[in-house]
Design a protein around this motif. Structure first.
Motif, mmCIF file in Angstrom:
data_model
loop_
_atom_site.group_PDB
_atom_site.id
_atom_site.type_symbol
_atom_site.label_atom_id
_atom_site.label_comp_id
_atom_site.label_asym_id
_atom_site.label_seq_id
_atom_site.Cartn_x
_atom_site.Cartn_y
_atom_site.Cartn_z
ATOM 1 N N GLU A 63 0.831 -1.210 0.000
ATOM 2 C CA GLU A 63 0.000 0.000 0.000
ATOM 3 C C GLU A 63 0.870 1.268 0.000
ATOM 4 O OE1 GLU A 63 -3.623 1.897 -0.175
ATOM 5 O OE2 GLU A 63 -3.427 -0.275 -0.060
ATOM 6 N N LEU A 64 1.972 1.216 0.760
ATOM 7 C CA LEU A 64 2.861 2.379 0.863
ATOM 8 C C LEU A 64 3.903 2.442 -0.247
ATOM 9 C CD1 LEU A 64 3.523 2.403 4.713
ATOM 10 C CD2 LEU A 64 2.057 3.962 3.409
ATOM 11 N N GLY A 65 4.059 1.343 -0.976
ATOM 12 C CA GLY A 65 5.045 1.315 -2.050
ATOM 13 C C GLY A 65 6.474 1.177 -1.544
ATOM 14 N N VAL A 66 6.624 0.452 -0.426
ATOM 15 C CA VAL A 66 7.962 0.194 0.121
ATOM 16 C C VAL A 66 8.159 -1.311 0.240
ATOM 17 C CG1 VAL A 66 8.021 2.369 1.408
ATOM 18 C CG2 VAL A 66 7.234 0.302 2.547
ATOM 19 N N ALA A 67 9.394 -1.725 0.419
ATOM 20 C CA ALA A 67 9.695 -3.138 0.594
ATOM 21 C C ALA A 67 9.170 -3.616 1.947
ATOM 22 C CB ALA A 67 11.202 -3.374 0.508
ATOM 23 N N PRO A 68 8.667 -4.847 2.006
ATOM 24 C CA PRO A 68 8.205 -5.378 3.292
ATOM 25 C C PRO A 68 9.294 -5.323 4.372
ATOM 26 C CG PRO A 68 7.486 -6.793 1.515
ATOM 27 C CD PRO A 68 8.415 -5.778 0.911
ATOM 28 N N SER A 69 10.530 -5.448 3.960
ATOM 29 C CA SER A 69 11.621 -5.391 4.941
ATOM 30 C C SER A 69 11.690 -4.025 5.621
ATOM 31 C CB SER A 69 12.958 -5.725 4.284
ATOM 32 O OG SER A 69 13.265 -4.778 3.272
ATOM 33 N N MET A 70 11.262 -2.972 4.934
ATOM 34 C CA MET A 70 11.286 -1.643 5.550
ATOM 35 C C MET A 70 10.237 -1.541 6.652
ATOM 36 S SD MET A 70 13.834 -0.179 4.347
ATOM 37 C CE MET A 70 13.602 1.323 5.261
ATOM 38 N N ILE A 71 9.059 -2.112 6.434
ATOM 39 C CA ILE A 71 8.038 -2.094 7.479
ATOM 40 C C ILE A 71 8.559 -2.843 8.704
ATOM 41 C CG2 ILE A 71 5.684 -2.774 8.115
ATOM 42 C CD1 ILE A 71 5.798 -0.483 6.044
ATOM 43 N N SER A 72 9.216 -3.961 8.460
ATOM 44 C CA SER A 72 9.807 -4.732 9.559
ATOM 45 C C SER A 72 10.843 -3.899 10.311
ATOM 46 C CB SER A 72 10.447 -6.012 9.023
ATOM 47 O OG SER A 72 11.066 -6.729 10.062
ATOM 48 N N LYS A 73 11.668 -3.173 9.577
ATOM 49 C CA LYS A 73 12.695 -2.337 10.222
ATOM 50 C C LYS A 73 12.059 -1.225 11.050
ATOM 51 C CE LYS A 73 16.279 -3.310 6.881
ATOM 52 N NZ LYS A 73 17.157 -2.796 5.825
ATOM 53 N N TYR A 74 10.968 -0.645 10.553
ATOM 54 C CA TYR A 74 10.274 0.387 11.336
ATOM 55 C C TYR A 74 9.678 -0.238 12.598
ATOM 56 C CZ TYR A 74 10.418 2.907 6.864
ATOM 57 O OH TYR A 74 10.815 3.494 5.700
ATOM 58 N N ARG A 75 9.034 -1.388 12.420
ATOM 59 C CA ARG A 75 8.374 -2.038 13.551
ATOM 60 C C ARG A 75 9.381 -2.418 14.636
ATOM 61 N NH1 ARG A 75 3.689 -3.804 14.767
ATOM 62 N NH2 ARG A 75 2.720 -3.842 12.719
ATOM 63 N N TRP A 76 10.532 -2.951 14.220
ATOM 64 C CA TRP A 76 11.544 -3.381 15.192
ATOM 65 C C TRP A 76 12.487 -2.243 15.580
ATOM 66 C CZ3 TRP A 76 11.114 -7.807 17.729
ATOM 67 C CH2 TRP A 76 10.258 -8.777 17.202
ATOM 68 N N ARG A 77 12.231 -1.033 15.014
ATOM 69 C CA ARG A 77 12.988 0.182 15.324
ATOM 70 C C ARG A 77 14.472 0.078 15.008
ATOM 71 N NH1 ARG A 77 9.085 -1.190 18.403
ATOM 72 N NH2 ARG A 77 7.434 0.244 18.901
ATOM 73 N N THR A 78 14.782 -0.635 13.918
ATOM 74 C CA THR A 78 16.175 -0.697 13.471
ATOM 75 C C THR A 78 16.441 0.339 12.392
ATOM 76 O OG1 THR A 78 15.686 -2.435 11.860
ATOM 77 C CG2 THR A 78 16.428 -3.135 14.049
ATOM 78 N N CYS A 79 15.380 1.036 11.990
ATOM 79 C CA CYS A 79 15.503 2.091 10.984
ATOM 80 C C CYS A 79 14.447 3.144 11.295
ATOM 81 C CB CYS A 79 15.270 1.495 9.596
ATOM 82 S SG CYS A 79 15.436 2.668 8.242
ATOM 83 N N ALA A 80 14.847 4.395 11.220
ATOM 84 C CA ALA A 80 13.903 5.490 11.473
ATOM 85 C C ALA A 80 13.012 5.709 10.249
ATOM 86 C CB ALA A 80 14.665 6.766 11.790
ATOM 87 N N VAL A 81 11.800 6.150 10.494
ATOM 88 C CA VAL A 81 10.897 6.499 9.403
ATOM 89 C C VAL A 81 11.434 7.781 8.766
ATOM 90 C CG1 VAL A 81 8.528 7.091 8.789
ATOM 91 C CG2 VAL A 81 8.960 5.440 10.625
ATOM 92 N N SER A 82 11.677 7.728 7.467
ATOM 93 C CA SER A 82 12.282 8.865 6.782
ATOM 94 C C SER A 82 11.293 10.012 6.593
ATOM 95 C CB SER A 82 12.812 8.434 5.416
ATOM 96 O OG SER A 82 11.728 8.143 4.542
ATOM 97 N N ALA A 83 11.847 11.189 6.412
ATOM 98 C CA ALA A 83 11.016 12.367 6.138
ATOM 99 C C ALA A 83 10.238 12.165 4.840
ATOM 100 C CB ALA A 83 11.883 13.613 6.053
ATOM 101 N N ALA A 84 10.860 11.524 3.854
ATOM 102 C CA ALA A 84 10.181 11.270 2.580
ATOM 103 C C ALA A 84 8.958 10.376 2.782
ATOM 104 C CB ALA A 84 11.145 10.643 1.582
ATOM 105 N N LEU A 85 9.089 9.350 3.613
ATOM 106 C CA LEU A 85 7.947 8.466 3.861
ATOM 107 C C LEU A 85 6.867 9.189 4.656
ATOM 108 C CD1 LEU A 85 6.599 5.754 3.491
ATOM 109 C CD2 LEU A 85 7.751 4.967 5.564
ATOM 110 N N ILE A 86 7.278 10.020 5.602
ATOM 111 C CA ILE A 86 6.291 10.811 6.354
ATOM 112 C C ILE A 86 5.474 11.665 5.392
ATOM 113 C CG2 ILE A 86 6.012 12.710 8.004
ATOM 114 C CD1 ILE A 86 8.426 11.516 9.543
#
Length: 81
Positions: A30-53
């Protein structure tokens, strides 16, 4: 398939509910990102970028300030576990 309880993430969970997505994979599509990115956000290993916001704001008409509050809430929950 095993049932794994995912950690809470206020923004990810809110968007899943709003999009009526059953899984993080569906949310990623739905967001047009890789599933691995959602996992990284959920597990807080990657910050949500300004572009995604901005993408979330434009796609779902959610104020940027509300998105940032959901991210802060997720981070607070993570710290206080």
């Amino acid at each position: 398939m095993r049932n794994i309880e995912l950690p809470k993430h206020a923004l990810v969970d809110y968007l899943r509910d709003r999009c009526d997505c059953a899984t993080d994979r569906e949310l990623a599509q739905e967001l047009g990102v890789a599933p691995s990115m959602i996992s990284k956000y959920r597990w807080r290993t990657c910050a949500v970028s300004a572009a995604l916001i901005l993408d979330i704001h434009e796609k779902f008409d959610i104020p940027v300030s509300a998105i940032k509050l959901l991210i802060e809430e997720a981070n607070d929950q993570h710290i206080h576990r």
